[in-house]
Design a protein around this motif. Sequence first.
Motif, PDB file in Angstrom:
ATOM      1  N   MET A  70       0.844  -1.193   0.000  1.00  0.00           N
ATOM      2  CA  MET A  70       0.000   0.000   0.000  1.00  0.00           C
ATOM      3  C   MET A  70       0.880   1.244   0.000  1.00  0.00           C
ATOM      4  O   MET A  70       1.957   1.249   0.599  1.00  0.00           O
ATOM      5  N   ASP A  71       0.399   2.297  -0.618  1.00  0.00           N
ATOM      6  CA  ASP A  71       1.153   3.552  -0.598  1.00  0.00           C
ATOM      7  C   ASP A  71       0.884   4.292   0.709  1.00  0.00           C
ATOM      8  O   ASP A  71       0.092   3.860   1.542  1.00  0.00           O
ATOM      9  N   ARG A  72       1.556   5.422   0.901  1.00  0.00           N
ATOM     10  CA  ARG A  72       1.455   6.172   2.167  1.00  0.00           C
ATOM     11  C   ARG A  72       0.031   6.599   2.486  1.00  0.00           C
ATOM     12  O   ARG A  72      -0.403   6.551   3.633  1.00  0.00           O
ATOM     13  N   THR A  73      -0.700   7.042   1.476  1.00  0.00           N
ATOM     14  CA  THR A  73      -2.057   7.526   1.693  1.00  0.00           C
ATOM     15  C   THR A  73      -2.965   6.403   2.190  1.00  0.00           C
ATOM     16  O   THR A  73      -3.723   6.593   3.139  1.00  0.00           O
ATOM     17  N   LEU A  74      -2.891   5.242   1.580  1.00  0.00           N
ATOM     18  CA  LEU A  74      -3.710   4.115   2.025  1.00  0.00           C
ATOM     19  C   LEU A  74      -3.311   3.644   3.417  1.00  0.00           C
ATOM     20  O   LEU A  74      -4.160   3.226   4.201  1.00  0.00           O
ATOM     21  N   ARG A  75      -2.041   3.717   3.755  1.00  0.00           N
ATOM     22  CA  ARG A  75      -1.587   3.267   5.072  1.00  0.00           C
ATOM     23  C   ARG A  75      -2.051   4.183   6.188  1.00  0.00           C
ATOM     24  O   ARG A  75      -2.145   3.772   7.330  1.00  0.00           O
ATOM     25  N   ARG A  76      -2.362   5.434   5.872  1.00  0.00           N
ATOM     26  CA  ARG A  76      -2.852   6.360   6.899  1.00  0.00           C
ATOM     27  C   ARG A  76      -4.322   6.121   7.222  1.00  0.00           C
ATOM     28  O   ARG A  76      -4.800   6.549   8.264  1.00  0.00           O
ATOM     29  N   ASP A  77      -5.060   5.482   6.335  1.00  0.00           N
ATOM     30  CA  ASP A  77      -6.491   5.272   6.513  1.00  0.00           C
ATOM     31  C   ASP A  77      -6.726   4.004   7.327  1.00  0.00           C
ATOM     32  O   ASP A  77      -6.424   2.902   6.871  1.00  0.00           O
ATOM     33  N   PRO A  78      -7.311   4.136   8.521  1.00  0.00           N
ATOM     34  CA  PRO A  78      -7.538   2.955   9.355  1.00  0.00           C
ATOM     35  C   PRO A  78      -8.468   1.931   8.701  1.00  0.00           C
ATOM     36  O   PRO A  78      -8.391   0.744   8.983  1.00  0.00           O
ATOM     37  N   THR A  80      -8.396   0.848   5.726  1.00  0.00           N
ATOM     38  CA  THR A  80      -7.658  -0.058   4.838  1.00  0.00           C
ATOM     39  C   THR A  80      -6.673  -0.940   5.602  1.00  0.00           C
ATOM     40  O   THR A  80      -6.167  -1.898   5.050  1.00  0.00           O
ATOM     41  N   ARG A  81      -6.419  -0.612   6.869  1.00  0.00           N
ATOM     42  CA  ARG A  81      -5.428  -1.377   7.652  1.00  0.00           C
ATOM     43  C   ARG A  81      -6.050  -2.253   8.723  1.00  0.00           C
ATOM     44  O   ARG A  81      -5.554  -3.330   9.005  1.00  0.00           O
ATOM     45  N   ASP A  82      -7.091  -1.762   9.373  1.00  0.00           N
ATOM     46  CA  ASP A  82      -7.637  -2.443  10.549  1.00  0.00           C
ATOM     47  C   ASP A  82      -8.876  -3.239  10.175  1.00  0.00           C
ATOM     48  O   ASP A  82      -9.927  -2.683   9.884  1.00  0.00           O
ATOM     49  N   HIS A  83      -8.740  -4.559  10.185  1.00  0.00           N
ATOM     50  CA  HIS A  83      -9.859  -5.449   9.871  1.00  0.00           C
ATOM     51  C   HIS A  83     -10.000  -6.451  11.017  1.00  0.00           C
ATOM     52  O   HIS A  83      -9.346  -7.475  11.043  1.00  0.00           O
ATOM     53  N   LYS A  84     -10.874  -6.116  11.953  1.00  0.00           N
ATOM     54  CA  LYS A  84     -11.062  -6.980  13.126  1.00  0.00           C
ATOM     55  C   LYS A  84     -11.842  -8.221  12.741  1.00  0.00           C
ATOM     56  O   LYS A  84     -12.698  -8.211  11.910  1.00  0.00           O
TER      57      LYS A  84
END
Length: 84
Positions: A70-78, A80-84
């Motif tokens: 993922m690029d920096r912008t996608l990594r800042r968005d929770p 796209t990162r946090d999938h409980k």
Amino acid sequence: MVIGYIDQGGLSLPDRDYYIKDDPKKIEMRNHLVEYATQMFTLSGESAQQAADSAQTVLRIETALAKAAMDRTLRRDPKTRDHK
């Protein structure tokens, strides 16, 4: 509650764009990476040609990893990162 967490790892160069974009600065940084890796493989006992081939393999693998990252912008968005 225990939640497992997996995240993408880092690459040798600072950002995925260094592997993907073709502006002069990024190309120069990739060349420096190949030179450095060649020196490290040479110091580990490989011949000059083997070291150069191994360094190109490192660049090829890391480029493939960067394309999937993922690029920096996608990594800042929770979202796209946090999938409980």
